[in-house]
Scaffold this motif. Structure first.
Motif, PDB file in Angstrom:
ATOM      1  N   MET A  16     -12.481  -3.758  -0.582  1.00  0.00           N
ATOM      2  CA  MET A  16     -11.583  -4.505   0.290  1.00  0.00           C
ATOM      3  C   MET A  16     -11.604  -6.004  -0.007  1.00  0.00           C
ATOM      4  SD  MET A  16      -9.986  -2.249   1.840  1.00  0.00           S
ATOM      5  CE  MET A  16     -10.307  -0.620   1.131  1.00  0.00           C
ATOM      6  N   ALA A  61      -7.964  -0.129   4.324  1.00  0.00           N
ATOM      7  CA  ALA A  61      -6.882  -0.416   3.381  1.00  0.00           C
ATOM      8  C   ALA A  61      -5.609  -0.815   4.116  1.00  0.00           C
ATOM      9  CB  ALA A  61      -6.626   0.793   2.493  1.00  0.00           C
ATOM     10  N   TYR A  76      -3.102   5.063  -2.516  1.00  0.00           N
ATOM     11  CA  TYR A  76      -4.190   5.777  -1.848  1.00  0.00           C
ATOM     12  C   TYR A  76      -3.764   7.229  -1.607  1.00  0.00           C
ATOM     13  CZ  TYR A  76      -6.745   1.439  -0.988  1.00  0.00           C
ATOM     14  OH  TYR A  76      -7.449   0.273  -1.146  1.00  0.00           O
ATOM     15  N   CYS A  91      -0.722  -0.548  -4.510  1.00  0.00           N
ATOM     16  CA  CYS A  91      -2.021   0.124  -4.462  1.00  0.00           C
ATOM     17  C   CYS A  91      -1.839   1.527  -3.901  1.00  0.00           C
ATOM     18  CB  CYS A  91      -2.999  -0.667  -3.597  1.00  0.00           C
ATOM     19  SG  CYS A  91      -3.227  -2.366  -4.175  1.00  0.00           S
ATOM     20  N   GLU A 141      -8.995  -6.163  -2.553  1.00  0.00           N
ATOM     21  CA  GLU A 141      -7.677  -5.978  -1.934  1.00  0.00           C
ATOM     22  C   GLU A 141      -7.242  -7.253  -1.204  1.00  0.00           C
ATOM     23  OE1 GLU A 141      -5.680  -3.757  -2.645  1.00  0.00           O
ATOM     24  OE2 GLU A 141      -6.162  -1.747  -1.943  1.00  0.00           O
ATOM     25  N   GLY A 181       0.831  -1.190   0.000  1.00  0.00           N
ATOM     26  CA  GLY A 181       0.000   0.000   0.000  1.00  0.00           C
ATOM     27  C   GLY A 181       0.869   1.245   0.000  1.00  0.00           C
TER      28      GLY A 181
END
Length: 215
Positions: A143, A176, A163, A161, A146, A33
């Protein structure tokens, strides 16, 4: 997993995957992330990650988000010296606006992984996660996707990913965080203490009341 080497244009071993920025490396199977504050930071990381992959025969998939267009992404890559038309024509580069259901994404991922390693050495899958604003209505559905990235068996892939923090609700960011075993903040890579075992987390989100991704 802070790397000690400078940016590379080729891999020395199958275990070390240069991300292309911050002297950072990953390992095949990593789900990372990237939490950032400005569009400029997000774009710089995205370009470096994709450019590095395109230079070393990796398959590169980029899901673009709300506020971005396919043309803008292509133009940014071209400005960074990438022969975008050739990469797309060869199938090495795919720029996509995301899907409307987690299963569609799972199918897309499965089909793409089938090209590894016969056609390409590794899959680099990067998502500007605001793509979901116009595709997936609930946090729980996003999610679910994810979480899937954590349970794909032995994927020859690195998932990144992105954000953009000002664009997401705090509750979405916290969810996340629970789906990424590794996080990057300000070009520093961390083992994420908030990460939750994926099957337990998946059971939790499937049993809770759905929440809108945008409020």
């Amino acid at each position: 997993m802070k790397g000690s080497m400078t940016k590379q244009t080729s891999r020395e071993t199958n275990d070390r995957v240069p991300l292309g920025f911050g002297d950072l490396f990953a390992t095949a199977g990593d789900h990372i992330g990237h939490f950032y504050r400005t569009k400029e930071e997000g774009l710089a990381v995205r370009l470096a990650f994709l450019k590095t992959g395109l230079q070393v025969r990796d398959k590169c998939v980029c899901l673009i988000g709300s506020g971005y267009t396919r043309q803008e992404m292509e133009e940014a890559l071209k400005a960074d010296g990438i022969d975008v038309d050739a990469a797309i024509a060869s199938g090495q580069l795919v720029i996509n606006e995301g899907k409307r259901h987690p299963q569609e994404l799972k199918d897309m991922l499965s089909q793409t992984l089938a090209e590894i390693p016969t056609k390409f050495s590794l899959l680099r899958w990067i998502g500007v996660m605001s793509w979901a604003f116009e595709k997936i209505p609930t946090t729980e559905k996003l999610m679910e996707w994810e979480t899937h990235c954590n349970i794909v068996e032995e994927p020859e892939a690195v998932f990144l990913c992105q954000y953009e923090l000002p664009a997401f609700l705090g509750t979405v960011v916290m969810d996340a965080m629970r789906t990424h075993p590794i996080c990057i903040v300000e070009n520093i890579i961390h083992q994420n203490p908030y990460y939750q075992e994926p099957r337990a987390y998946l059971a939790e989100i499937r049993n809770r009341k759905s929440t809108e991704l945008l409020q």
